[in-house]
Every structure is written in C-alpha cells, then in structure tokens.
Motif scaffolding. Structure first.
Motif, short mmCIF file in Angstrom:
data_model
loop_
_atom_site.label_atom_id
_atom_site.label_comp_id
_atom_site.label_asym_id
_atom_site.label_seq_id
_atom_site.Cartn_x
_atom_site.Cartn_y
_atom_site.Cartn_z
N GLU A 1 31.39 74.55 92.56
CA GLU A 1 31.02 73.17 92.28
C GLU A 1 29.78 73.09 91.39
O GLU A 1 29.58 72.10 90.70
N ASN A 2 28.96 74.12 91.42
CA ASN A 2 27.68 74.08 90.72
C ASN A 2 27.59 75.05 89.55
O ASN A 2 26.50 75.34 89.08
N ILE A 3 28.73 75.55 89.12
CA ILE A 3 28.69 76.55 88.05
C ILE A 3 28.36 75.90 86.71
O ILE A 3 28.98 74.96 86.29
N ASN A 4 27.36 76.47 86.11
CA ASN A 4 27.07 76.21 84.71
C ASN A 4 27.28 77.57 84.07
O ASN A 4 26.58 78.52 84.41
N SER A 5 28.23 77.69 83.19
CA SER A 5 28.60 79.02 82.69
C SER A 5 27.43 79.78 82.10
O SER A 5 27.47 81.00 82.01
N GLU B 1 37.28 73.47 89.07
CA GLU B 1 37.74 72.82 90.30
C GLU B 1 39.09 73.39 90.72
O GLU B 1 39.34 73.61 91.90
N ALA B 2 39.96 73.65 89.76
CA ALA B 2 41.25 74.27 90.06
C ALA B 2 41.05 75.67 90.64
O ALA B 2 41.75 76.07 91.58
N ILE B 3 40.10 76.40 90.09
CA ILE B 3 39.77 77.73 90.62
C ILE B 3 39.27 77.60 92.05
O ILE B 3 39.67 78.35 92.94
N ARG B 4 38.39 76.64 92.29
CA ARG B 4 37.86 76.41 93.64
C ARG B 4 38.99 76.11 94.62
O ARG B 4 39.03 76.64 95.72
N GLN B 5 39.93 75.28 94.20
CA GLN B 5 41.06 74.93 95.07
C GLN B 5 41.93 76.16 95.37
O GLN B 5 42.40 76.34 96.49
N THR C 1 26.20 83.76 87.61
CA THR C 1 26.46 85.18 87.55
C THR C 1 27.55 85.49 88.55
O THR C 1 27.36 85.30 89.75
N ALA C 2 28.69 85.92 88.07
CA ALA C 2 29.79 86.27 88.95
C ALA C 2 29.38 87.47 89.81
O ALA C 2 28.62 88.32 89.35
N ALA D 1 35.78 82.05 86.29
CA ALA D 1 34.95 80.84 86.34
C ALA D 1 33.74 80.95 85.43
O ALA D 1 33.21 79.93 84.98
N LYS D 2 33.32 82.13 85.11
CA LYS D 2 32.17 82.36 84.24
C LYS D 2 32.49 82.09 82.78
O LYS D 2 31.60 81.82 81.98
N ASN D 3 33.76 82.12 82.43
CA ASN D 3 34.19 81.96 81.05
C ASN D 3 33.75 80.61 80.49
O ASN D 3 34.01 79.56 81.07
N ASP D 4 33.10 80.62 79.35
CA ASP D 4 32.59 79.41 78.70
C ASP D 4 33.68 78.42 78.30
O ASP D 4 33.41 77.25 78.09
N THR D 5 34.91 78.90 78.15
CA THR D 5 35.98 78.00 77.73
C THR D 5 36.52 77.15 78.88
O THR D 5 37.30 76.22 78.64
N TYR D 6 36.14 77.44 80.12
CA TYR D 6 36.63 76.68 81.27
C TYR D 6 35.84 75.39 81.43
O TYR D 6 34.61 75.39 81.37
#
Length: 176
Positions: free
Chosen positions: A133-137, A34-38, A141-142, A23-28
């Motif tokens: 839901e609130n991640i800004n890459s 959201e798919a990761i969250r699910q 911080t993972a 989820a931290k990856n800038d390309t996501y």
C-alpha cells in the motif's frame, strides 16, 4: 501428503518473493501494485489451506494430537492462530522403530527464523501485503530473502528439505 504440502508452501513463498520484486518495477502503477497485494492476500489464504491439509484418514497433518480440528484459524482481526498442539503422531514400523507421520504445525508455520527473531509465516505475508500500500518505487526495497534456494524446512523428511546452493548464503529456516 506432508511433503506435498510443504513443497506447495515453498512454491507459494517463491511466488510471494517474485511479486515483491515486481512491485519495485517503476512501470507498475498504484493499481498494478494493488493487484499484486491482492494476489499476496490470496496466497496467504492458500498457505492457511495448506496448514489445514488432511491425510487420507481425514486427520489434519499439522494439528498434532488434535488431528480432527482445523489447526489454523483466522480470527476476526485477520490474524491466523494455531489451534492444534505440538504433538507428533508416529507410526510403528517395527518393534523398535517408529516414524513421524506428520510435522508439528508450530515448527512448520509459526516459528520462522528471521533476522529479527522468530515470526509466523502468516504475519510475515501480512506485512508484505501491507507494505504494498505504501510502495514508492524509488524508496521501496524488495526483500532480499527468502529466495527459493534459501528455504530449508527443518524437522521435515529429507525429501521435503531444500538445501541452499553453496553461493546463495545462509538459509531461512522453517522449523526448529
């Protein structure tokens, strides 16, 4: 059965950890996250199912003496509650020797030692899913733990216990 359930839980926790790193990856994109969250929510459901595992006699292995019930139940607010008790059933091996046939569900799922105290695995996973839901890459911080090599199931049989590698730091303890 208990060892299999705990090993599977370790695999699920490892997958959740991997997803937090992804989820931290800038390309996501937001949709990717959201798919990761699910997926994390689905993994939480799998942990609930593992907590409700039954042995070959139909007894819930983490329910304590209330082995005929589902020990982990999700309430209307989505919070998983423990309905069992902390009894540990034992099998008589000889006149003087008994062996535990299950692990206390509270120790395995509801008392996870973290840096800020004890929490249940379900609220930890909920917190991770909600943070997606609130991640800004650039600001997210993972988590640095749990890593699969840092898990130790305390109170479990030796075969179900994973020792940390010498260079990996202190383990996360699941149990007492």
């Amino acid at each position: 059965t208990t060892e299999i359930a705990l090993t599977e839980m370790q695999n699920i926790i490892t997958r959740i950890y991997e997803l937090t790193i992804q989820a931290k990856n800038d390309t996501y994109s937001k949709e990717d996250r959201e798919a990761i969250r699910q997926e994390i929510i689905t993994l939480k459901d799998m942990i609930v199912n593992l907590g409700n595992t039954r042995d070959s006699n139909g007894n819930a292995i983490f329910a304590g003496y209330k082995s005929k019930i589902l020990p982990f139940v999700e309430n209307t607010n989505g919070k998983v509650e423990f309905e069992g008790d902390q009894g540990v059933t034992r099998l008589q091996i000889s006149e003087t020797l008994t062996a535990a046939t299950a692990i206390d569900g509270v120790d395995a799922f509801m008392r996870i030692k973290t840096e800020t105290g004890y929490k249940d695995i379900f609220s930890i996973v909920d917190s991770i899913a909600n943070s997606m839901e609130n991640i800004n890459s650039n600001s997210y911080t993972a988590p640095s733990r749990p890593s699969p090599s840092l898990l130790r199931f305390t109170g479990a049989s030796p075969a179900a216990t994973k020792a940390p590698s010498p260079s990996s730091g202190p383990p996360i303890e699941i149990g007492r």
